[in-house]
Write a protein that holds these residues in place. Structure first.
Motif, PDB file in Angstrom:
ATOM      1  N   VAL A   1      -0.948  -5.370  -6.022  1.00 42.28           N
ATOM      2  CA  VAL A   1      -1.100  -6.554  -5.180  1.00 42.28           C
ATOM      3  C   VAL A   1      -1.169  -6.168  -3.707  1.00 42.28           C
ATOM      4  O   VAL A   1      -1.987  -6.692  -2.944  1.00 42.28           O
ATOM      5  N   GLU A   2      -0.334  -5.228  -3.302  1.00 47.98           N
ATOM      6  CA  GLU A   2      -0.337  -4.787  -1.905  1.00 47.98           C
ATOM      7  C   GLU A   2      -1.681  -4.180  -1.536  1.00 47.98           C
ATOM      8  O   GLU A   2      -2.211  -4.433  -0.448  1.00 47.98           O
ATOM      9  N   GLN A   3      -2.252  -3.387  -2.431  1.00 50.00           N
ATOM     10  CA  GLN A   3      -3.562  -2.792  -2.161  1.00 50.00           C
ATOM     11  C   GLN A   3      -4.612  -3.869  -1.940  1.00 50.00           C
ATOM     12  O   GLN A   3      -5.489  -3.739  -1.080  1.00 50.00           O
ATOM     13  N   SER A   4      -4.529  -4.935  -2.730  1.00 49.93           N
ATOM     14  CA  SER A   4      -5.491  -6.020  -2.568  1.00 49.93           C
ATOM     15  C   SER A   4      -5.302  -6.733  -1.239  1.00 49.93           C
ATOM     16  O   SER A   4      -6.271  -7.012  -0.518  1.00 49.93           O
ATOM     17  N   LEU A   5      -4.059  -7.028  -0.890  1.00 47.61           N
ATOM     18  CA  LEU A   5      -3.788  -7.699   0.381  1.00 47.61           C
ATOM     19  C   LEU A   5      -4.245  -6.863   1.568  1.00 47.61           C
ATOM     20  O   LEU A   5      -4.722  -7.386   2.574  1.00 47.61           O
ATOM     21  N   LEU A   6      -4.093  -5.558   1.455  1.00 49.39           N
ATOM     22  CA  LEU A   6      -4.502  -4.656   2.538  1.00 49.39           C
ATOM     23  C   LEU A   6      -5.979  -4.291   2.455  1.00 49.39           C
ATOM     24  O   LEU A   6      -6.463  -3.470   3.226  1.00 49.39           O
ATOM     25  N   ARG A   7      -6.681  -4.953   1.509  1.00 53.62           N
ATOM     26  CA  ARG A   7      -8.099  -4.660   1.284  1.00 53.62           C
ATOM     27  C   ARG A   7      -8.312  -3.176   1.012  1.00 53.62           C
ATOM     28  O   ARG A   7      -9.219  -2.532   1.523  1.00 53.62           O
ATOM     29  N   HIS A   8      -7.360  -2.626   0.212  1.00 59.92           N
ATOM     30  CA  HIS A   8      -7.381  -1.244  -0.261  1.00 59.92           C
ATOM     31  C   HIS A   8      -7.136  -0.221   0.842  1.00 59.92           C
ATOM     32  O   HIS A   8      -7.388   0.968   0.658  1.00 59.92           O
ATOM     33  N   ARG A   9      -6.639  -0.646   2.002  1.00 59.72           N
ATOM     34  CA  ARG A   9      -6.133   0.334   2.959  1.00 59.72           C
ATOM     35  C   ARG A   9      -4.856   0.915   2.389  1.00 59.72           C
ATOM     36  O   ARG A   9      -4.023   0.193   1.867  1.00 59.72           O
ATOM     37  N   SER A  10      -4.690   2.212   2.461  1.00 60.24           N
ATOM     38  CA  SER A  10      -3.493   2.843   1.923  1.00 60.24           C
ATOM     39  C   SER A  10      -2.285   2.518   2.790  1.00 60.24           C
ATOM     40  O   SER A  10      -2.320   2.671   4.008  1.00 60.24           O
ATOM     41  N   SER A  11      -1.189   2.051   2.151  1.00 59.48           N
ATOM     42  CA  SER A  11       0.024   1.760   2.905  1.00 59.48           C
ATOM     43  C   SER A  11       0.639   3.035   3.478  1.00 59.48           C
ATOM     44  O   SER A  11       1.474   2.988   4.364  1.00 59.48           O
ATOM     45  N   ALA A  12       0.212   4.200   2.960  1.00 63.08           N
ATOM     46  CA  ALA A  12       0.702   5.463   3.508  1.00 63.08           C
ATOM     47  C   ALA A  12      -0.027   5.830   4.796  1.00 63.08           C
ATOM     48  O   ALA A  12       0.432   6.655   5.570  1.00 63.08           O
ATOM     49  N   GLN A  13      -1.184   5.200   5.028  1.00 65.26           N
ATOM     50  CA  GLN A  13      -2.000   5.540   6.189  1.00 65.26           C
ATOM     51  C   GLN A  13      -1.902   4.496   7.293  1.00 65.26           C
ATOM     52  O   GLN A  13      -2.228   4.777   8.444  1.00 65.26           O
ATOM     53  N   VAL A  14      -1.486   3.273   6.958  1.00 66.98           N
ATOM     54  CA  VAL A  14      -1.381   2.216   7.958  1.00 66.98           C
ATOM     55  C   VAL A  14       0.022   1.638   7.914  1.00 66.98           C
ATOM     56  O   VAL A  14       0.708   1.685   6.893  1.00 66.98           O
ATOM     57  N   ALA A  15       0.434   1.107   9.036  1.00 71.08           N
ATOM     58  CA  ALA A  15       1.734   0.447   9.095  1.00 71.08           C
ATOM     59  C   ALA A  15       1.602  -0.933   8.467  1.00 71.08           C
ATOM     60  O   ALA A  15       0.790  -1.747   8.905  1.00 71.08           O
ATOM     61  N   VAL A  16       2.385  -1.184   7.426  1.00 67.28           N
ATOM     62  CA  VAL A  16       2.359  -2.474   6.749  1.00 67.28           C
ATOM     63  C   VAL A  16       3.366  -3.382   7.445  1.00 67.28           C
ATOM     64  O   VAL A  16       4.553  -3.076   7.504  1.00 67.28           O
ATOM     65  N   SER A  17       2.892  -4.484   7.977  1.00 66.76           N
ATOM     66  CA  SER A  17       3.769  -5.389   8.713  1.00 66.76           C
ATOM     67  C   SER A  17       4.751  -6.062   7.763  1.00 66.76           C
ATOM     68  O   SER A  17       4.539  -6.120   6.541  1.00 66.76           O
ATOM     69  N   LEU A  18       5.824  -6.602   8.329  1.00 69.62           N
ATOM     70  CA  LEU A  18       6.804  -7.333   7.517  1.00 69.62           C
ATOM     71  C   LEU A  18       6.155  -8.527   6.840  1.00 69.62           C
ATOM     72  O   LEU A  18       6.430  -8.815   5.672  1.00 69.62           O
ATOM     73  N   ALA A  19       5.262  -9.207   7.546  1.00 66.87           N
ATOM     74  CA  ALA A  19       4.571 -10.353   6.951  1.00 66.87           C
ATOM     75  C   ALA A  19       3.749  -9.927   5.733  1.00 66.87           C
ATOM     76  O   ALA A  19       3.722 -10.629   4.711  1.00 66.87           O
ATOM     77  N   GLU A  20       3.075  -8.779   5.830  1.00 69.96           N
ATOM     78  CA  GLU A  20       2.283  -8.300   4.696  1.00 69.96           C
ATOM     79  C   GLU A  20       3.179  -7.901   3.527  1.00 69.96           C
ATOM     80  O   GLU A  20       2.828  -8.122   2.358  1.00 69.96           O
ATOM     81  N   GLN A  21       4.336  -7.325   3.818  1.00 72.11           N
ATOM     82  CA  GLN A  21       5.275  -6.984   2.753  1.00 72.11           C
ATOM     83  C   GLN A  21       5.759  -8.240   2.032  1.00 72.11           C
ATOM     84  O   GLN A  21       5.849  -8.285   0.793  1.00 72.11           O
ATOM     85  N   ILE A  22       6.085  -9.272   2.804  1.00 76.66           N
ATOM     86  CA  ILE A  22       6.528 -10.539   2.209  1.00 76.66           C
ATOM     87  C   ILE A  22       5.395 -11.170   1.411  1.00 76.66           C
ATOM     88  O   ILE A  22       5.595 -11.658   0.291  1.00 76.66           O
ATOM     89  N   ALA A  23       4.177 -11.146   1.973  1.00 75.78           N
ATOM     90  CA  ALA A  23       3.020 -11.706   1.284  1.00 75.78           C
ATOM     91  C   ALA A  23       2.777 -10.996  -0.046  1.00 75.78           C
ATOM     92  O   ALA A  23       2.447 -11.629  -1.053  1.00 75.78           O
ATOM     93  N   ALA A  24       2.950  -9.662  -0.061  1.00 73.86           N
ATOM     94  CA  ALA A  24       2.747  -8.901  -1.294  1.00 73.86           C
ATOM     95  C   ALA A  24       3.750  -9.319  -2.367  1.00 73.86           C
ATOM     96  O   ALA A  24       3.399  -9.463  -3.542  1.00 73.86           O
TER      97      ALA A  24
END
Length: 259
Positions: free
Chosen positions: A26-49
Motif C-alpha cells: 500500500v505504501e508503494q502505491s501511495l508513493l507512486r512506487h517511489r522507494s521509502s528507502a530513497q525518499v523521506a516518507v512524511s508522517l501524513a503519508e505513513q498515516i495514509a498508508a
C-alpha cells in the motif's frame, strides 16, 4: 474517555497492526512506487498508508466515518498530519468528504468497479504493447516475483490466502508498471492501483478457490512473454483483468443482497 462505538464508526485497532507485506504494498502505491528507502516518507503519508491498508483489506468498511480525533488518539499524533492523510486518501478515492459528516470510507459501486477496470485494461494494454517490443525486461520482472506469488498460495485457500495472493500479485503488477519505459503510463497505472487492489481482494475473498486458476494464468502469461509474441500476451492479460473485474462485481452484488 473512549468514544462509544456505533455502526458507522469503525474499530481503528487495525491501525496498530505491525508493518507487514500488505503495508509495504500500500505504501508503494501511495508513493507512486517511489522507494521509502530513497525518499523521506512524511508522517501524513505513513498515516495514509495505515488507513489505506485497513480500508483495502476490509478491516474498515464502506460508509464508515473516519473521525480525525479518533485517529489522533489511537496513533498518538496531532490533527494536521491526519487531515493531510485523509486528503491523500481522497485523491486515491478511498475516502470522500461529506457536509456535516466529514471523511467517510468510500463504498464500492458497480459503476466505480467497471470504470476502474476499464481504465486499467486500457492502460495495461498500452504498457504491454510497449514493453513487448523488448520483452527481456518484462520477463525479468515476472521471474523476480513469480516465486513470491507461488508462495502466497497456501495449501488451504481461505481469506488469509486471498489477502496474501492479492498482495503478492499487486506487488508484481506494481513492479511491471515501475519498470516500464513510459513513465507517464506507469504513473497513470499506479494512480488506480489502490482501487484495483481493493476490488481484487474483494473478488478473491468471495471465492478463494479461484486463486490456483489465477496463478496458472500468470504462468501462461510468463510463457507468452518468453515466446516474444505481443498479441497472446495482451489477450491473456486482458482475460485475467476481466475475470478479476467480474469476480469483484459478483462479490459486490452478494454484499448488496445480504444488506
Amino acid at each position: 474517555m473512549a468514544r462509544k462505538r456505533t455502526e458507522d464508526l469503525p474499530d481503528l485497532s487495525g491501525l496498530l497492526l505491525p508493518r507487514d507485506q500488505r503495508m509495504t504494498a500500500v505504501e508503494q502505491s501511495l508513493l507512486r512506487h517511489r522507494s521509502s528507502a530513497q525518499v523521506a516518507v512524511s508522517l501524513a503519508e505513513q498515516i495514509a498508508a495505515r488507513l489505506a491498508c485497513v480500508i483495502t483489506f476490509d478491516l474498515i468498511h464502506g460508509g464508515q466515518r473516519l473521525l480525525e480525533q479518533d485517529i489522533c488518539e489511537i496513533l498518538g499524533v496531532s490533527r494536521a498530519p491526519v487531515r493531510e492523510a485523509l486528503r491523500i486518501l481522497e485523491r486515491d478515492r478511498l475516502v470522500e468528504f461529506q457536509a456535516r459528516r466529514g471523511a467517510l470510507v468510500t463504498a464500492p459501486t458497480v459503476r466505480e468497479v467497471r470504470n476502474v477496470f476499464d481504465v486499467r485494461i486500457a492502460l495495461y494494454v498500452m504498457l504491454l504493447r510497449e514493453e513487448m517490443k523488448e520483452p527481456k525486461r518484462l520477463l525479468a520482472v515476472l521471474d523476480s516475483h513469480m516465486s513470491a506469488v507461488e508462495r502466497s498460495v497456501s495449501q488451504s485457500v481461505d481469506d488469509q490466502s486471498a489477502d496474501d495472493y492479492a498482495t503478492a500479485t499487486f506487488l508484481l503488477n506494481s513492479s511491471i508498471a515501475a519498470a516500464a519505459s513510459n513513465q507517464t503510463l506507469a504513473d497513470l497505472l499506479q494512480s488506480v492501483s489502490l482501487q484495483t487492489l481493493r476490488y481484487v481482494r474483494l473478488g478473491l475473498a468471495r471465492d478463494p478457490g479461484s486463486i490456483p486458476r489465477s496463478l496458472e494464468s500468470w504462468h501462461t502469461l510468463r510463457a507468452a512473454v518468453a515466446a516474444g509474441k505481443a498479441a497472446p500476451v495482451v489477450r491473456i492479460a486482458v482475460d485475467r483483468i476481466e475475470r478479476i473485474r467480474d469476480a469483484a462485481l459478483v462479490a459486490l452484488e452478494d454484499t448488496r443482497v445480504s444488506d
